[in-house]
Design a protein around this motif. Structure first.
Motif, PDB file in Angstrom:
ATOM      1  N   GLN A  52       4.434  -0.934   2.766  1.00  0.00           N
ATOM      2  CA  GLN A  52       4.757  -1.026   1.342  1.00  0.00           C
ATOM      3  C   GLN A  52       4.681  -2.475   0.846  1.00  0.00           C
ATOM      4  O   GLN A  52       5.619  -3.017   0.263  1.00  0.00           O
ATOM      5  CB  GLN A  52       6.141  -0.443   1.065  1.00  0.00           C
ATOM      6  CG  GLN A  52       6.239   1.057   1.340  1.00  0.00           C
ATOM      7  CD  GLN A  52       7.593   1.613   0.990  1.00  0.00           C
ATOM      8  OE1 GLN A  52       8.614   1.242   1.583  1.00  0.00           O
ATOM      9  NE2 GLN A  52       7.631   2.503   0.006  1.00  0.00           N
TER      10      GLN A  52
ATOM     11  N   GLN B 102       6.950  -6.962  -1.805  1.00  0.00           N
ATOM     12  CA  GLN B 102       7.440  -5.648  -1.406  1.00  0.00           C
ATOM     13  C   GLN B 102       7.278  -4.720  -2.600  1.00  0.00           C
ATOM     14  O   GLN B 102       7.641  -5.076  -3.725  1.00  0.00           O
ATOM     15  CB  GLN B 102       8.914  -5.722  -0.997  1.00  0.00           C
ATOM     16  CG  GLN B 102       9.496  -4.429  -0.465  1.00  0.00           C
ATOM     17  CD  GLN B 102       8.992  -4.085   0.920  1.00  0.00           C
ATOM     18  OE1 GLN B 102       8.819  -4.962   1.762  1.00  0.00           O
ATOM     19  NE2 GLN B 102       8.751  -2.810   1.159  1.00  0.00           N
ATOM     20  N   THR B 103       6.709  -3.533  -2.386  1.00  0.00           N
ATOM     21  CA  THR B 103       6.495  -2.605  -3.488  1.00  0.00           C
ATOM     22  C   THR B 103       7.526  -1.490  -3.459  1.00  0.00           C
ATOM     23  O   THR B 103       7.947  -1.031  -2.396  1.00  0.00           O
ATOM     24  CB  THR B 103       5.088  -1.984  -3.425  1.00  0.00           C
ATOM     25  OG1 THR B 103       4.987  -1.168  -2.246  1.00  0.00           O
ATOM     26  CG2 THR B 103       4.020  -3.057  -3.377  1.00  0.00           C
ATOM     27  N   ASN B 104       7.927  -1.059  -4.648  1.00  0.00           N
ATOM     28  CA  ASN B 104       8.872   0.053  -4.775  1.00  0.00           C
ATOM     29  C   ASN B 104       8.577   0.771  -6.084  1.00  0.00           C
ATOM     30  O   ASN B 104       9.081   0.389  -7.132  1.00  0.00           O
ATOM     31  CB  ASN B 104      10.319  -0.447  -4.747  1.00  0.00           C
ATOM     32  CG  ASN B 104      11.323   0.680  -4.896  1.00  0.00           C
ATOM     33  OD1 ASN B 104      10.994   1.855  -4.717  1.00  0.00           O
ATOM     34  ND2 ASN B 104      12.555   0.343  -5.248  1.00  0.00           N
TER      35      ASN B 104
END
Length: 348
Positions: free
Chosen positions: A56, A76-78
């Motif tokens: 991610q 960081q991806t969310n």
């Protein structure tokens, strides 16, 4: 189907600037294809980017001249929200492309200004470590305005033959490198017709062909794997208009089955659609589709192959097209205005 875009936020160099936001995340209605902006992440001059779905992570860089100290960035991806977790020095100028090689757990950054390619290993969480290899080239070619020296433009991992392929716009060359004891070592180099300026490269699903977009001449070089190396077959034009070596071809993409090739052309503000017959080894131009904007720098095909999204860098617009699965032709779906200075598009 959700996707990210990046955009220039400041001057990159003479004649290339932007007033975008940074990185934006869009959602798309699977039934109506309506595009909606979900998140905006302010970032300085992010150029091309790549995604690491397993960890991610989103990797990009600040596309800046060497004296301005460009940085490699890891987020960081969310669900479209980004948190910066790492920023590293780039030993080069005008980084213009980045790729993630999962097999060797590393990133490759291509630097246009300085003609080099940088390797960054990743830790167990997908966070880049300090640069572990600097692959340098020098030279030039016949176009003295654009090819006064090496200009690294793209890296591609050739999984079929376990090779790292590098395009050099300044030298009119494609380099093939093998991975040995933690480093990429030169294996072969291939010269393309002089003055074309190889920019981007894609590989056919069968692994036996590559297609190289030549920026200045608006031609695609067909490469074939034979005699244990990549060999040049021929060049095919993606344009019907005279351009005097200023075609400014941009991105090149391939349909899922490999039968259709799409190439952006900034000179004509269009996407060229071509059909490839791998049995007859014939590549033919089908149509040139206007992008209803200025400077189609990048575009992407959706994972299911049903649509194509174009970013018009200099007209603050994004265009979606449906792809006819039988003919490869494009049909307009929607034009979204107000998305400034797009330079890269990638589906999640």
């Amino acid at each position: 189907m959700n996707f990210y875009t990046s955009s220039y936020t400041e001057e990159v160099g003479p004649g290339l600037s932007g007033n975008g936001v940074g990185i934006q995340y869009f959602s798309m209605n699977s039934e109506t294809y309506e595009i909606t902006l979900s998140h905006s992440n302010e970032t300085i001059n992010p150029g091309y980017f790549t995604l690491n779905q397993k960890n991610q992570k989103l990797y990009t860089f600040q596309e800046r001249l060497q004296n301005l100290g460009p940085r490699l960035l890891c987020f960081q991806t969310n669900a479209g929200q980004l948190d910066l977790v790492c920023s590293l020095e780039i030993d080069g100028g005008l980084p213009c492309h980045i790729s993630h090689i999962d097999k060797y757990n590393c990133l490759i950054v291509s630097c246009y200004q300085t003609g080099n390619f940088l390797k960054y290993d990743l830790d167990e969480n997908g966070i880049p470590l300090a640069c572990s290899q600097n692959i340098k080239y020098s030279g030039g070619s016949i176009n003295k305005d654009r090819q006064e020296g090496a200009h690294g433009h793209l890296s591609h991992y050739d999984q079929a033959h376990d090779l790292l392929l590098l395009t050099d716009l300044g030298n009119d060359k494609i380099y093939s490198l093998k991975y040995l004891l933690g480093y990429f070592e030169q294996f072969t180099e291939l010269s393309l017709p002089a003055g074309g300026g190889p920019r981007h490269l894609i590989q056919h699903p069968n692994g036996s062909y590559c297609f190289v977009c030549n920026e200045m001449k608006g031609e695609i070089s067909i490469l074939k794997w034979q005699d244990k190396a990549w060999q040049w077959v021929k060049n095919v034009s993606v344009m019907t208009q005279e351009h005097h070596n200023e075609a400014s071809a941009s991105a090149i993409k391939l349909s899922k089955e490999g039968g259709f090739i799409y190439c952006g052309v900034r000179k004509t503000n269009s996407i060229s659609v071509l059909h490839f017959d791998d049995v007859k080894e014939v590549l033919c131009l089908i149509e040139e589709v206007p992008t209803l904007g200025i400077t189609p720098r990048d575009f992407e095909i959706s994972p299911d192959g049903s649509m194509l999204i174009v970013g018009n860098q200099d007209s603050a617009s994004m265009i979606s097209f449906a792809i006819d699965q039988h003919t490869g032709k494009l049909q307009l779906i929607e034009k979204v205005d107000g998305i400034r200075s797009i330079c890269c598009v990638k589906f999640e």
